[in-house]
Design a protein around this motif. Sequence first.
Motif, mmCIF file in Angstrom:
data_model
loop_
_atom_site.group_PDB
_atom_site.id
_atom_site.type_symbol
_atom_site.label_atom_id
_atom_site.label_comp_id
_atom_site.label_asym_id
_atom_site.label_seq_id
_atom_site.Cartn_x
_atom_site.Cartn_y
_atom_site.Cartn_z
ATOM 1 N N LYS A 1 109.262 87.945 -26.985
ATOM 2 C CA LYS A 1 108.211 88.837 -27.479
ATOM 3 C C LYS A 1 106.813 88.541 -26.946
ATOM 4 O O LYS A 1 106.076 89.451 -26.618
ATOM 5 C CB LYS A 1 108.200 88.831 -29.004
ATOM 6 N N SER B 1 119.155 97.065 -19.711
ATOM 7 C CA SER B 1 119.782 97.593 -20.927
ATOM 8 C C SER B 1 118.799 98.349 -21.815
ATOM 9 O O SER B 1 119.192 99.247 -22.560
ATOM 10 C CB SER B 1 120.429 96.458 -21.717
ATOM 11 N N THR B 2 117.537 98.035 -21.737
ATOM 12 C CA THR B 2 116.516 98.715 -22.541
ATOM 13 C C THR B 2 116.567 100.229 -22.355
ATOM 14 O O THR B 2 116.368 100.985 -23.305
ATOM 15 C CB THR B 2 115.116 98.196 -22.151
ATOM 16 N N PHE C 1 118.379 102.868 -24.583
ATOM 17 C CA PHE C 1 117.809 103.273 -25.868
ATOM 18 C C PHE C 1 116.799 104.414 -25.742
ATOM 19 O O PHE C 1 116.242 104.856 -26.742
ATOM 20 C CB PHE C 1 117.141 102.075 -26.550
ATOM 21 N N GLN D 1 111.994 82.168 -33.242
ATOM 22 C CA GLN D 1 113.264 82.551 -33.865
ATOM 23 C C GLN D 1 114.432 81.827 -33.210
ATOM 24 O O GLN D 1 115.337 81.363 -33.891
ATOM 25 C CB GLN D 1 113.470 84.067 -33.773
ATOM 26 N N GLU E 1 108.484 99.382 -27.399
ATOM 27 C CA GLU E 1 108.800 99.401 -28.836
ATOM 28 C C GLU E 1 110.223 98.921 -29.088
ATOM 29 O O GLU E 1 110.469 98.134 -30.006
ATOM 30 C CB GLU E 1 108.643 100.822 -29.392
ATOM 31 N N VAL E 2 111.150 99.403 -28.286
ATOM 32 C CA VAL E 2 112.560 99.024 -28.423
ATOM 33 C C VAL E 2 112.730 97.517 -28.274
ATOM 34 O O VAL E 2 113.367 96.854 -29.095
ATOM 35 C CB VAL E 2 113.430 99.784 -27.385
ATOM 36 N N ASP E 3 112.160 96.955 -27.220
ATOM 37 C CA ASP E 3 112.350 95.525 -26.968
ATOM 38 C C ASP E 3 111.596 94.642 -27.949
ATOM 39 O O ASP E 3 112.047 93.543 -28.257
ATOM 40 C CB ASP E 3 111.984 95.187 -25.518
ATOM 41 N N LYS F 1 111.470 95.209 -31.009
ATOM 42 C CA LYS F 1 112.359 95.171 -32.175
ATOM 43 C C LYS F 1 113.620 94.363 -31.914
ATOM 44 O O LYS F 1 114.133 93.708 -32.813
ATOM 45 C CB LYS F 1 112.749 96.593 -32.589
ATOM 46 N N ARG F 2 114.135 94.397 -30.688
ATOM 47 C CA ARG F 2 115.447 93.794 -30.457
ATOM 48 C C ARG F 2 115.428 92.404 -29.828
ATOM 49 O O ARG F 2 116.398 91.666 -29.952
ATOM 50 C CB ARG F 2 116.326 94.742 -29.646
ATOM 51 N N LEU F 3 114.345 92.040 -29.168
ATOM 52 C CA LEU F 3 114.290 90.713 -28.551
ATOM 53 C C LEU F 3 113.683 89.710 -29.520
ATOM 54 O O LEU F 3 112.723 90.019 -30.223
ATOM 55 C CB LEU F 3 113.480 90.751 -27.257
ATOM 56 N N PRO F 4 114.214 88.496 -29.534
ATOM 57 C CA PRO F 4 113.681 87.482 -30.448
ATOM 58 C C PRO F 4 112.407 86.843 -29.911
ATOM 59 O O PRO F 4 112.082 86.946 -28.729
ATOM 60 C CB PRO F 4 114.806 86.443 -30.501
#
Length: 122
Positions: free
Chosen positions: A13, A80-81, A84, A41, A30-32, A34-37
């Motif tokens: 992030k 892969s992003t 989405f 974490q 926005e997608v990444d 939310k989905r990447l740590p």
Amino acid sequence: RKDGLIFIRNSFKHNLPDVCYYKYFPKAFEVDMKRLPSTEQLVDIFSKHSFSFEAATTLQQLMDNSFTDHIERIRKKALSTFEFLTEEEFEQGIKRMEEASHKIDNSLPVYENIDLLVFRHI
């Protein structure tokens, strides 16, 4: 195995704002996010599974030799992003990149900051 090392190389992030294509694909950002740590974490997860955090560094990785090459790689949807995004969101991003390519020095390479984390099994 005991004392074994795990190396994780990825974008996390804190480096996402520096990724070139997010300027042209705001939905991808926005997608990444939310989905990447975050690195924090990952450290927390690994510490709960008997791994100690050993080191972290940020590497500057050459992504493409020019912005034009970068557009062509992105056009292939190899990340892969892009799964989405709608087709319209993707095409709008490509259009924004193409418009920007006329205003920048296309001979300059495109780099991204990539994190390298090291964990040790204890």
